[in-house]
Design an enzyme around this catalytic site. Structure first.
Site, PDB file in Angstrom:
ATOM      1  N   TYR A  35      -1.458 -12.074  17.336  1.00  0.00           N
ATOM      2  CA  TYR A  35      -1.032 -10.904  18.086  1.00  0.00           C
ATOM      3  C   TYR A  35      -2.230 -10.054  18.535  1.00  0.00           C
ATOM      4  O   TYR A  35      -3.373 -10.306  18.134  1.00  0.00           O
ATOM      5  CB  TYR A  35      -0.091 -10.068  17.230  1.00  0.00           C
ATOM      6  CG  TYR A  35      -0.573  -9.856  15.810  1.00  0.00           C
ATOM      7  CD1 TYR A  35      -1.669  -9.035  15.529  1.00  0.00           C
ATOM      8  CD2 TYR A  35       0.058 -10.489  14.739  1.00  0.00           C
ATOM      9  CE1 TYR A  35      -2.111  -8.840  14.245  1.00  0.00           C
ATOM     10  CE2 TYR A  35      -0.383 -10.298  13.442  1.00  0.00           C
ATOM     11  CZ  TYR A  35      -1.470  -9.466  13.197  1.00  0.00           C
ATOM     12  OH  TYR A  35      -1.914  -9.286  11.923  1.00  0.00           O
ATOM     13  N   SER A 264      -7.100  -4.063   7.091  1.00  0.00           N
ATOM     14  CA  SER A 264      -6.235  -5.213   6.821  1.00  0.00           C
ATOM     15  C   SER A 264      -4.812  -4.837   7.185  1.00  0.00           C
ATOM     16  O   SER A 264      -4.538  -3.722   7.624  1.00  0.00           O
ATOM     17  CB  SER A 264      -6.316  -5.598   5.332  1.00  0.00           C
ATOM     18  OG  SER A 264      -5.805  -4.548   4.528  1.00  0.00           O
ATOM     19  N   LYS A 265      -3.884  -5.759   6.973  1.00  0.00           N
ATOM     20  CA  LYS A 265      -2.496  -5.500   7.340  1.00  0.00           C
ATOM     21  C   LYS A 265      -1.923  -4.303   6.591  1.00  0.00           C
ATOM     22  O   LYS A 265      -1.116  -3.554   7.130  1.00  0.00           O
ATOM     23  CB  LYS A 265      -1.643  -6.744   7.075  1.00  0.00           C
ATOM     24  CG  LYS A 265      -1.918  -7.877   8.051  1.00  0.00           C
ATOM     25  CD  LYS A 265      -0.988  -9.051   7.805  1.00  0.00           C
ATOM     26  CE  LYS A 265      -1.244 -10.167   8.817  1.00  0.00           C
ATOM     27  NZ  LYS A 265      -0.344 -11.316   8.600  1.00  0.00           N
ATOM     28  N   ARG A 266      -2.359  -4.105   5.353  1.00  0.00           N
ATOM     29  CA  ARG A 266      -1.806  -2.976   4.605  1.00  0.00           C
ATOM     30  C   ARG A 266      -2.328  -1.642   5.116  1.00  0.00           C
ATOM     31  O   ARG A 266      -1.757  -0.599   4.824  1.00  0.00           O
ATOM     32  CB  ARG A 266      -2.112  -3.129   3.117  1.00  0.00           C
ATOM     33  CG  ARG A 266      -3.592  -3.041   2.764  1.00  0.00           C
ATOM     34  CD  ARG A 266      -3.799  -3.383   1.289  1.00  0.00           C
ATOM     35  NE  ARG A 266      -5.208  -3.380   0.938  1.00  0.00           N
ATOM     36  CZ  ARG A 266      -5.845  -2.307   0.492  1.00  0.00           C
ATOM     37  NH1 ARG A 266      -5.204  -1.165   0.373  1.00  0.00           N
ATOM     38  NH2 ARG A 266      -7.117  -2.378   0.174  1.00  0.00           N
ATOM     39  N   HIS A 267      -3.434  -1.656   5.890  1.00  0.00           N
ATOM     40  CA  HIS A 267      -3.953  -0.420   6.464  1.00  0.00           C
ATOM     41  C   HIS A 267      -3.381  -0.155   7.852  1.00  0.00           C
ATOM     42  O   HIS A 267      -3.404   0.978   8.334  1.00  0.00           O
ATOM     43  CB  HIS A 267      -5.483  -0.495   6.616  1.00  0.00           C
ATOM     44  CG  HIS A 267      -6.223  -0.659   5.327  1.00  0.00           C
ATOM     45  ND1 HIS A 267      -6.863  -1.819   4.979  1.00  0.00           N
ATOM     46  CD2 HIS A 267      -6.429   0.202   4.306  1.00  0.00           C
ATOM     47  CE1 HIS A 267      -7.446  -1.668   3.804  1.00  0.00           C
ATOM     48  NE2 HIS A 267      -7.197  -0.456   3.369  1.00  0.00           N
TER      49      HIS A 267
END
Length: 488
Positions: A35, A264-267
């Protein structure tokens, strides 16, 4: 065509004076293997904004040569993300897989000119070479055994080995450039081996395709992440070998997460379309991205048009930017508050359509948006707050027990009787009916307003209750209160 500057030890130096003097042309060149994430979106935004600021052209190029990881869905995700952010491009999208004939044409010319050569070194030989270099604690690099040199005798061409094509990198001196963000950078050519520009099957490699694309497309400014800094000297040397103009480079520092570690994805390193799905406005995301590594004084909230007017490359910081979810949430709330009621109503209507919520026969969305947008930080919360106006109240047993005991029901019945007799359904008249009911039952406002909210919507909190009733309408208000009336 430019003439490169020469540094004292014979290397090449590229500064602004070495580049084209024509119109500014920038490019965004994502690899469609996933994406469009926040880092890529910022790169696209800065490239787009600089072209727009300078009255230039913004080119979209899809670097799709990694066929093992490429998917059409990833291409569409990139296009969707750019469209949502409003990053329109002037040319493209150009696909590298459709330009293979051009790359091979340039490679043939380089072989003829002597700036590239065939290399027959096998994988096994390269593994042995690398192991020996690592044992000597040397940097692993190709040793140039097939590189043509005056007076050098090349090994016999082995049978059964398809050659790769290597670029004949300058053997001495340095390649240097003035990076717009990072300043002056020099790399010794001795650190750069003769890298492969075409594999044994004839397919060109990334660093070569990028060079030919930037040359053919007349790119004047390359704005990209600093993970590409190591590619730049190789690309500059190939451009110089082709006699091509050298773009100016601006390498953007990385984006860190809220806690200072790599994003990262969690951020928040997720698809920009997930921000859309989470209820963010594209204008807010663009405004936020603009501040990730660039600033204009103390300005925090500014329009896309003002950003383009202000944007330049000289005020991009060389230090890492830090992603702050709380700041993005605050900024989105400012944009929600400032947005027109009709625009927000259109967005909410789109959400309701996807959720199957029928708004026909209910109050208009515009006045509801006007009531709730001050307290809704994003579109999802705005739609969630408005949805109860279009469905029967779902009153939990806990709220019923807490707020709809007989005394509260009696007060609601009195209020309903007054509301039913109002000649005009207006906010001031509704407020007066509430005031009279409070006096009749000796109640403070919360002892009537909260049960009323629960009875009408199944929630404890709404904007001013008289304004809410005015929008809900007489019929819906009385219909929802009817089951709670007690005998008078």
């Amino acid at each position: 065509m430019h003439t490169p500057g020469v540094v004292a030890d014979g290397g090449l130096f590229f500064s602004e004076s070495n580049t084209m003097t024509s119109i500014v042309r920038t490019r965004f060149a994502p690899s469609p293997t996933g994406y469009l994430h926040i880092g890529g979106a910022r790169t696209a935004l800065f490239s787009w904004a600089y072209a727009r600021h300078c009255g230039g052209k913004f080119v979209l190029r899809i670097e799709d040569t990694d066929l093992a990881r490429y998917t059409p869905e990833a291409v569409q995700a990139i296009l969707d993300g750019m469209a949502w952010l409003g990053l329109d491009y002037d040319e493209g999208p150009f696909y590298q897989t459709r330009r293979m004939d051009r790359y091979k044409e340039v490679i043939r010319q380089m072989l003829a000119d002597g700036t590239a050569y065939h290399c027959y070194t096998s994988k096994e030989e390269l593994d042995v070479l690398r192991a020996a270099q690592e044992a000597r604690k040397e940097k692993p690099r190709y040793d140039g055994r097939w590189r043509p040199e005056p007076g050098k005798t090349l090994p016999p061409v082995p049978a059964g080995i398809a050659p790769v094509v290597r670029f004949r990198n300058p053997a001495s001196g340095v390649v240097a450039w003035d990076d717009i963000v990072k300043g002056h950078i020099e790399i010794a050519n001795a650190e750069l081996d003769d890298f492969i520009i075409a594999r044994a099957d004839g397919t060109p490699t990334y660093n070569f395709c990028v060079v030919v694309d930037d040359w053919d497309m007349g790119i004047t400014h390359v704005i990209r992440g600093d993970d590409h800094v190591n590619n730049t000297p190789r690309q500059i040397n190939v451009l110089a070998a082709l006699g091509a103009s050298i773009p100016r480079y601006a390498h953007l520092s990385m984006i860190l997460g809220d806690d200072g570690t790599k994003l990262s994805k969690r951020h928040g390193a997720v698809s920009v379309m997930q921000y859309r799905d989470a209820g963010y406005l594209p204008e807010a995301v663009v405004n936020y991205l603009a501040r990730l590594g660039w600033s204009h004084g103390d300005d925090e909230v500014f329009s896309r048009e003002r950003f383009v007017e202000w944007f330049d490359l000289d005020h991009i910081t060389s230090s890492a930017a830090q992603f702050n979810t709380g700041k993005l949430d605050w900024l989105n709330a400012q944009y929600i508050k400032a947005a027109s009621d009709s625009d927000l109503a259109r967005d909410v209507a789109g959400q309701f359509g996807a959720q199957g919520i029928d708004t026909t026969g209910g109050p208009g969305l515009d006045p509801l948006v006007a009531l709730y947008k001050e307290r809704a930080g994003n579109l999802n919360r705005l739609a969630e707050a408005i949805a109860p106006f279009y469905r029967s109240p779902d009153i939990s047993p806990e709220l019923a027990e807490k707020h709809l005991a007989p005394p509260a029901r009696a007060a609601l019945a009195s209020l309903a009787a007054r509301l039913e007799k109002l000649p005009d359904w207006e906010k001031d008249a509704i407020a007066q009916a509430i005031k009279e009911t409070l006096a009749e039952h000796g109640l403070k406002m919360p002892r009537l307003a909260i049960p009323l909210r629960v009875a009408l919507f199944g929630v404890e909190h709404t904007p001013s209750i008289d304004a809410v009733l005015a929008v809900l309408g007489r019929d819906q208000t009385l219909q929802r209160l009817a089951p709670l009336r007690l005998p008078q």
